[in-house]
Design a protein around this motif. Structure first.
Motif, PDB file in Angstrom:
ATOM      1  N   LYS A 104       0.864  -1.189   0.000  1.00 35.36           N
ATOM      2  CA  LYS A 104       0.000   0.000   0.000  1.00 35.36           C
ATOM      3  C   LYS A 104       0.892   1.228   0.000  1.00 35.36           C
ATOM      4  O   LYS A 104       1.762   1.349   0.862  1.00 35.36           O
ATOM      5  CB  LYS A 104      -0.864   0.054   1.264  1.00 35.36           C
ATOM      6  CG  LYS A 104      -1.710  -1.166   1.507  1.00 35.36           C
ATOM      7  CD  LYS A 104      -2.720  -0.916   2.624  1.00 35.36           C
ATOM      8  CE  LYS A 104      -2.053  -0.827   3.984  1.00 35.36           C
ATOM      9  NZ  LYS A 104      -3.005  -0.653   5.083  1.00 35.36           N
ATOM     10  N   ILE A 105       0.685   2.091  -0.959  1.00 38.46           N
ATOM     11  CA  ILE A 105       1.336   3.391  -0.869  1.00 38.46           C
ATOM     12  C   ILE A 105       0.283   4.336  -0.299  1.00 38.46           C
ATOM     13  O   ILE A 105      -0.798   4.513  -0.871  1.00 38.46           O
ATOM     14  CB  ILE A 105       1.841   3.871  -2.236  1.00 38.46           C
ATOM     15  CG1 ILE A 105       2.845   2.847  -2.789  1.00 38.46           C
ATOM     16  CG2 ILE A 105       2.493   5.254  -2.109  1.00 38.46           C
ATOM     17  CD1 ILE A 105       3.358   3.158  -4.169  1.00 38.46           C
ATOM     18  N   GLU A 106       0.563   4.848   0.875  1.00 39.01           N
ATOM     19  CA  GLU A 106      -0.420   5.674   1.583  1.00 39.01           C
ATOM     20  C   GLU A 106      -0.486   7.057   0.921  1.00 39.01           C
ATOM     21  O   GLU A 106       0.402   7.425   0.157  1.00 39.01           O
ATOM     22  CB  GLU A 106      -0.014   5.804   3.059  1.00 39.01           C
ATOM     23  CG  GLU A 106       0.410   4.497   3.734  1.00 39.01           C
ATOM     24  CD  GLU A 106      -0.741   3.520   4.004  1.00 39.01           C
ATOM     25  OE1 GLU A 106      -1.895   3.822   3.642  1.00 39.01           O
ATOM     26  OE2 GLU A 106      -0.470   2.447   4.575  1.00 39.01           O
ATOM     27  N   PRO A 107      -1.511   7.859   1.226  1.00 34.01           N
ATOM     28  CA  PRO A 107      -1.629   9.171   0.590  1.00 34.01           C
ATOM     29  C   PRO A 107      -0.391  10.052   0.779  1.00 34.01           C
ATOM     30  O   PRO A 107      -0.094  10.895  -0.061  1.00 34.01           O
ATOM     31  CB  PRO A 107      -2.849   9.780   1.284  1.00 34.01           C
ATOM     32  CG  PRO A 107      -3.663   8.602   1.706  1.00 34.01           C
ATOM     33  CD  PRO A 107      -2.678   7.525   2.046  1.00 34.01           C
ATOM     34  N   SER A 108       0.347   9.820   1.845  1.00 33.53           N
ATOM     35  CA  SER A 108       1.553  10.623   2.078  1.00 33.53           C
ATOM     36  C   SER A 108       2.750  10.110   1.292  1.00 33.53           C
ATOM     37  O   SER A 108       3.828  10.697   1.338  1.00 33.53           O
ATOM     38  CB  SER A 108       1.902  10.568   3.566  1.00 33.53           C
ATOM     39  OG  SER A 108       2.149   9.218   3.931  1.00 33.53           O
ATOM     40  N   GLY A 109       2.590   8.979   0.628  1.00 46.36           N
ATOM     41  CA  GLY A 109       3.708   8.403  -0.111  1.00 46.36           C
ATOM     42  C   GLY A 109       4.473   7.370   0.696  1.00 46.36           C
ATOM     43  O   GLY A 109       5.381   6.717   0.184  1.00 46.36           O
ATOM     44  N   LYS A 110       4.124   7.236   1.974  1.00 43.42           N
ATOM     45  CA  LYS A 110       4.754   6.184   2.785  1.00 43.42           C
ATOM     46  C   LYS A 110       4.229   4.823   2.324  1.00 43.42           C
ATOM     47  O   LYS A 110       3.085   4.719   1.857  1.00 43.42           O
ATOM     48  CB  LYS A 110       4.433   6.388   4.269  1.00 43.42           C
ATOM     49  CG  LYS A 110       4.894   7.716   4.821  1.00 43.42           C
ATOM     50  CD  LYS A 110       6.398   7.802   4.936  1.00 43.42           C
ATOM     51  CE  LYS A 110       6.808   9.150   5.528  1.00 43.42           C
ATOM     52  NZ  LYS A 110       8.250   9.383   5.477  1.00 43.42           N
ATOM     53  N   LYS A 130       7.034  14.940 -10.803  1.00 42.78           N
ATOM     54  CA  LYS A 130       6.180  14.910  -9.615  1.00 42.78           C
ATOM     55  C   LYS A 130       6.722  13.826  -8.684  1.00 42.78           C
ATOM     56  O   LYS A 130       7.004  12.706  -9.119  1.00 42.78           O
ATOM     57  CB  LYS A 130       4.722  14.582  -9.991  1.00 42.78           C
ATOM     58  CG  LYS A 130       4.026  15.683 -10.768  1.00 42.78           C
ATOM     59  CD  LYS A 130       3.690  16.862  -9.870  1.00 42.78           C
ATOM     60  CE  LYS A 130       3.090  18.021 -10.693  1.00 42.78           C
ATOM     61  NZ  LYS A 130       2.941  19.234  -9.862  1.00 42.78           N
ATOM     62  N   SER A 131       6.825  14.183  -7.433  1.00 41.24           N
ATOM     63  CA  SER A 131       7.390  13.225  -6.476  1.00 41.24           C
ATOM     64  C   SER A 131       6.341  12.173  -6.115  1.00 41.24           C
ATOM     65  O   SER A 131       5.140  12.381  -6.308  1.00 41.24           O
ATOM     66  CB  SER A 131       7.836  13.943  -5.202  1.00 41.24           C
ATOM     67  OG  SER A 131       6.689  14.405  -4.507  1.00 41.24           O
ATOM     68  N   LEU A 132       6.816  11.062  -5.562  1.00 42.03           N
ATOM     69  CA  LEU A 132       5.892   9.993  -5.171  1.00 42.03           C
ATOM     70  C   LEU A 132       4.818  10.501  -4.199  1.00 42.03           C
ATOM     71  O   LEU A 132       3.638  10.195  -4.395  1.00 42.03           O
ATOM     72  CB  LEU A 132       6.671   8.813  -4.582  1.00 42.03           C
ATOM     73  CG  LEU A 132       5.825   7.620  -4.149  1.00 42.03           C
ATOM     74  CD1 LEU A 132       5.006   7.053  -5.298  1.00 42.03           C
ATOM     75  CD2 LEU A 132       6.708   6.530  -3.547  1.00 42.03           C
ATOM     76  N   PRO A 133       5.172  11.289  -3.155  1.00 42.15           N
ATOM     77  CA  PRO A 133       4.098  11.790  -2.276  1.00 42.15           C
ATOM     78  C   PRO A 133       3.057  12.618  -3.029  1.00 42.15           C
ATOM     79  O   PRO A 133       1.855  12.506  -2.745  1.00 42.15           O
ATOM     80  CB  PRO A 133       4.857  12.649  -1.248  1.00 42.15           C
ATOM     81  CG  PRO A 133       6.233  12.063  -1.210  1.00 42.15           C
ATOM     82  CD  PRO A 133       6.505  11.608  -2.624  1.00 42.15           C
ATOM     83  N   GLU A 134       3.507  13.412  -3.994  1.00 38.20           N
ATOM     84  CA  GLU A 134       2.536  14.202  -4.758  1.00 38.20           C
ATOM     85  C   GLU A 134       1.619  13.294  -5.568  1.00 38.20           C
ATOM     86  O   GLU A 134       0.396  13.497  -5.623  1.00 38.20           O
ATOM     87  CB  GLU A 134       3.282  15.156  -5.711  1.00 38.20           C
ATOM     88  CG  GLU A 134       3.990  16.309  -5.005  1.00 38.20           C
ATOM     89  CD  GLU A 134       4.842  17.139  -5.956  1.00 38.20           C
ATOM     90  OE1 GLU A 134       4.537  18.329  -6.110  1.00 38.20           O
ATOM     91  OE2 GLU A 134       5.803  16.597  -6.553  1.00 38.20           O
TER      92      GLU A 134
END
Lengths: 284, 777
Positions: B484-490, B592-596
């Motif tokens: 799972k990639i969480e909305p924050s990118g974690k 665009k970064s992963l968190p974005e």
């Protein structure tokens, strides 16, 4: 692995300890043997008196040509105390062979000798050192030799209510060579066989020799016929072999999973020869 | 290797010696084990166990225990008869499976057999009361040795099967009769692999909690296979599987002993329902000796046929497997792994194997680190040395002659396997170089002249890892992962493999960090709770990374595709690349970064075509084959000619486990495996006497190697990637144990070879060697 219910007291004076012992309490020193036995419910004392806080039982003092070691002195202290390293290196070397560091930090000389495990390390050295043990109870204090003290497996001359107060070992004469050799039982760390040797030489001959043996039989002993055979010789390899061959003579050796009686006797001879050889090399 | 994207250099983490991220909590004592679970009004169970290996239960007096302070319940086998039997998951034609009640009914079959259970307010009260349960037994004749059990007139373990045969198994490959007919030489040897105690530092333990209103059972248990425990305990207790939650907190070692379903797991679940309160049972060390599965327990009869030049033509093997009194989860399957492994890494195509499983009045045997493969490797590596001695060929040379050649892969073995990849000569040559073999042999010759007993032992092992394809395993051989990639990118990885000390909290994070171009600190690996993690198989058979890690890898590939899609929407471009943690527009260079990207995937303002919101992927990966690691261990030992004591002077291990994700963790696995291998070779043995009493049933008598008893291990590697999975990994959890024992024994036999010694059974106790020396002299 939980013990049965017991009462527990930890007084800080020897006097209070002796009163509780007199009333039937069981003494607890380092707990290296008693606690596991209680957890396995092989021992179930109703009352324990812990000696841990009795400061007057923890000391190493030199006095004349003897060194007095309080019963609550830990193996680690025996192993590292400068006076012992210098003047009774056999006892320090023996203490260093006991169990592992944790055991040596907790276990005490008084607890170990009082427990009288036939595979314990100290008894070999104490026999060779002709150590004396001061025993004390509520009514009296007495001194016995190591030879008298160890009677049988887990059996000593201690009477109910009595504890070991002190162990007295000699401050070695200059030039004494000593050695403790041990065959380690790989699971328990106890001695399958342990041999402690002291020798002195004079005019090219062995003028003094003491050999203490542990692990071989139900209790430690001095191998006097081996001593007699070596004494007066030059300590040549053949003399050492002849003496070492006698250390197990007439002994009813123990047998278990780790070593049969015959193998134990063989190990006693082999390691006696090694211990004597090293002790001679250390004698000047 | 490094890739440069948008000016930021991302160093690859796979291949790095990263310190284990799980260790801080373990070494600071803040990890939670089963015994650390404390629940409101929790009760404690103590189990009354049989002191006899075989006996009829005449009566059980429980009144005194019931009246003991703090006791709320006492149960016996009569109460629990409706609980399903302890399951055997393996099947063989004609397998005899005795019904295995959670508490004995009418009869006990081994020392430690649970007979009654006392539940009380605390564990002291429980044990006090357990001591008051009076069981009247009529002792019966017992049999504790598998060969004696199979002899005519032996006491029957289970009266319904008086021959004590639990199962038989036969396999033929090639034409073994022709091979033996054409042989110049046949060497034969009986080789035993003694019973061992797996000895996890944490004993087993269970906490069961029943929520009656929901008919929900929570079971905390120290296991390698939480989902399988859930399925099987639910079946035993007649509960809905989805209302049984198995939670596996930290596990203090398993080594196969917790790859099982035990009576106590179901029993505690049943008790929690009965008493309507949580209940805890923590196995004592004594119980661990008596009542957790044992390993090995083989008597093997080998015959090796060869040509005079050393070419091995065929192998015959008869295995007598000490089963114990029951089948635990995989008991009958373990010796079949020995058969699969019996040709080792040699190319002979002619084999014949027969297994007889023998019931004995002992604790069942089952999987212990290596599970069947150490026995087989020990056997073949000993036999090759015996053949070398017979033909006076150097043991290294005879091995090189018989290795499967590099151009023969994938190699179909006579036992039906397909070895994936190998370069067997490479680790052997590397190890020989490391010890300077030629010089070492000269030193040995010189030492012999001085009366010293120096031996050189070579073991060129192969093994079966990544167990395994589903058709080859009793319960499915795939593994699952949810990333799972969480909305924050974690990133959260939920692995079905339930690692328990193998370091996958670190290695899986390394894989994810490289795939996503992020830091390992951004990755969390979650395991061990059936309510959180999708169904999984577990960790055993060196499968965690090769199968579980591959499932993680494929889930990451799914997510990378989805990340690109969401990134493309953000960048308003069809031509994007995802690399180094950024989605980059190949035309403009904008990124665009992963968190974005992750935030946009959950915010879902604008979805890519045919794409659902969120960044979650679950994969169940079915491996097409096992993997087959290999290596060479060389031991130089010296024997004390007076006492028989063996000292290991050098230990060189060259292991090839395919691609290496974390060499530090691999070293740890190799070291730990070798410790257990040396333990078997030199010290450890579970000894039952003729009456079925376990003589080495305490740590004062069972010699587990301590750190100071271990030699320095010179660890090296070669790398032959596996084609079976995209990571190219093979597995290394059991390699040390498998490669080790024959190297040690070969070295000691080599040292004693001037006396005509060809074989010594383990453990190589000083007394055993002293007897050999005494006879020789």
């Amino acid at each position: 692995m939980v013990p049965q219910k017991f009462e527990y007291a930890a007084p800080d004076s020897l006097k209070s300890v002796l009163q509780l012992l007199d009333a039937g309490a069981k003494p607890l020193a380092g707990g290296m043997s008693l606690i596991p036995m209680m957890k396995l419910r092989l021992a179930a004392p109703e009352q324990l008196v812990d000696l841990q806080k009795v400061k007057e039982l923890s000391y190493i003092r030199e006095s004349g040509n003897a060194i007095h070691i309080g019963a609550m002195t830990t193996h680690y202290e025996v192993e590292t105390f400068p006076v012992l390293l210098r003047k009774c290196p056999l006892l320090a070397e023996t203490a260093a062979e006991i169990g592992d560091l944790q055991v040596r930090n907790r276990g005490t000389i008084g607890g170990s000798v009082a427990h009288a495990d036939p595979s314990a390390d100290y008894p070999a050295a104490l026999q060779a050192l002709e150590a004396k043990l001061v025993l004390i109870g509520a009514q009296k204090e007495r001194t016995v030799s190591a030879a008298e003290f160890f009677v049988d497996a887990f059996t000593t001359v201690l009477e109910p209510g009595e504890i070991v107060r002190e162990v007295i070992v000699p401050a070695e004469e200059l030039g004494t060579g000593t050695r403790y050799e041990k065959v380690v039982q790989p699971a328990s760390g106890f001695a399958i066989v342990g041999v402690a040797v002291r020798v002195r030489r004079s005019a090219g001959k062995i003028s003094f020799v003491r050999v203490g043996i542990t692990g071989l039989s139900n209790h430690s002993y001095r191998a006097t016929s081996a001593e007699a055979t070596l004494a007066g010789t030059t300590g040549a390899a053949a003399d050492v072999q002849n003496a070492a061959a006698l250390v197990a003579e007439g002994i009813d050796a123990n047998s278990d999973l780790h070593a049969s009686a015959n193998y134990r006797k063989h190990l006693a001879s082999v390691h006696a020869a090694r211990a004597i050889t090293t002790a001679i090399s250390r004698a000047s | 290797m490094a890739t440069t994207i948008a000016g930021v250099e991302k160093e690859k983490l796979v291949g790095k010696r990263l310190r284990r991220r799980e260790d801080p909590r373990l070494i600071t004592g803040t990890a939670t084990y089963v015994d650390d679970i404390h629940l409101e009004d929790m009760q404690y169970a103590a189990i009354v166990r049989s002191p006899h290996a075989a006996a009829r239960i005449l009566s059980i007096e429980i009144a005194a225990a019931q009246n003991s302070p703090g006791v709320i319940a006492v149960f016996t086998g009569k109460d629990t008869e409706k609980v399903g039997g302890v399951p055997c998951g393996a099947s063989l034609p004609g397998l005899r499976v005795p019904h295995h009640n959670v508490l004995a009914v009418g009869r006990v079959y081994f020392v430690g057999h649970p007979v009654a259970v006392v539940v009380a307010k605390d564990r002291y009260m429980a044990q006090d009361a357990a001591d008051l349960v009076e069981v009247n037994y009529e002792p019966l004749p017992a049999v504790a040795d598998p060969e004696k059990a199979l002899a005519p007139g032996a006491a029957p373990v289970h009266p319904e099967w008086p021959d004590n045969v639990a199962f038989t198994f036969h396999q033929d490959g090639g034409d073994v009769d022709k091979a033996f007919a054409e042989a110049d030489v046949v060497v034969k040897q009986r080789i035993t692999s003694q019973r061992l105690i797996p000895m996890a530092m944490e004993t087993r333990g269970v906490v069961a909690e029943w929520h009656g209103a929901d008919r929900q059972l929570n079971l905390y248990t120290s296991t390698q296979i939480p989902h399988l425990v859930r399925t099987l305990v639910a079946t035993m207790l007649g509960l809905d599987e989805n209302r049984v939650r198995v939670i596996t907190p930290e596990v203090g070692g398993g080594f196969g002993s917790k790859l099982n379903v035990y009576a106590e797991e179901a029993l505690m679940g049943w008790i929690a329902q009965k008493i309507q309160k949580p209940v805890k049972w923590i196995e004592t060390r004594r119980e661990n000796f008596l009542c957790t599965i044992h390993g090995r327990g083989h008597v093997d009869y080998y015959e090796l046929a060869a040509k005079r030049d050393g070419t091995i033509l065929g192998i015959k093997l008869k295995i007598i497997q000490d089963v114990g009194a029951y089948h635990q989860l995989l008991t009958p399957a373990i010796p079949t792994l020995s058969v699969l492994m019996m040709p080792g890494i040699y190319k002979t195509q002619n084999i014949r194997a027969d297994i007889v499983g023998a019931f004995t009045n002992c604790m069942p045997t089952d999987a212990y680190r290596g599970a069947g493969r150490p026995e087989a490797t020990h056997g073949i590596e000993r036999m090759v040395d015996i053949l070398a001695d017979e033909l006076q060929i150097d043991p290294a040379e005879i091995r090189l002659k018989n290795f499967v050649a590099n151009d023969q892969f994938p190699f179909h073995t006579a036992t039906g396997l397909m070895y994936d990849s190998g370069n067997y000569a490479a680790p052997l040559k590397k190890a020989l170089d490391l010890v300077d073999y030629g010089k070492l042999r000269q030193e040995q010759a010189d030492a012999r002249k001085q009366g010293k007993w120096i031996g050189i032992g070579i073991s060129t092992y192969g093994e079966i890892c990544a167990i395994g394809p589903s058709p080859a395993t009793p319960a499915g051989g795939w593994e699952s992962a949810t990333v799972k990639i969480e909305p924050s990118g974690k990133v959260t990885i939920m692995t079905g493999a339930c690692p328990h000390g193998q370091g996958e909290e670190t290695t899986f994070a390394q894989i994810a960090a490289d795939e996503l171009g992020i830091s390992v600190d951004d990755v969390l690996v979650v395991r061990g709770d059936t309510s959180i993690v999708q169904y999984g198989i577990g960790t055993f058979g060196s499968r965690g990374t090769a199968i579980g890690g591959t499932a993680v890898y494929f889930a990451l590939q799914d997510l990378k595709e989805k990340i690109k899609k969401f990134g493309a929407v953000l960048l308003e471009s069809d031509d994007v690349t995802f690399s180094g943690g950024n989605v980059v527009c190949n035309k403009t260079g904008q990124s665009k970064s992963l968190p974005e990207v992750a935030a946009s995937a959950y915010r879902a303002m604008k979805l890519p075509p045919n794409t659902e919101p969120g960044l979650v992927s679950t994969r169940f990966w079915e491996p097409p084959n096992f993997t087959f690691p290999f290596g060479t261990h060389i031991v130089v030992s010296e024997i004390d000619g007076q006492t028989g004591e063996v000292k290991i002077r050098r230990y060189v291990a060259v292991d090839d486990c395919g691609n290496r994700i974390n060499p530090l963790i691999i070293d740890g696995q190799v070291h730990g495996g070798i410790a257990q291998g040396i333990g078997q070779a030199l010290w450890e043995q579970a000894v039952y006497d003729d009456n079925g009493q376990l003589l080495s049933g305490e740590l004062t008598d069972y010699a587990v190697p301590r750190a100071h008893m271990m030699p320095w291990i010179e660890s090296e590697h070669t790398t032959t990637p596996s084609p079976v999975n995209p990571l190219g990994v093979k597995g290394v959890g059991e390699a040390g144990t498998i490669g080790c024992s024959p190297a040690v024994v070969n070295s000691v036999v080599d040292a004693l070879s001037p006396l005509g010694v060809r074989h010594i059974d383990m453990p190589l106790t000083p007394e055993k060697i002293w007897h050999i020396l005494s006879k020789g002299a």
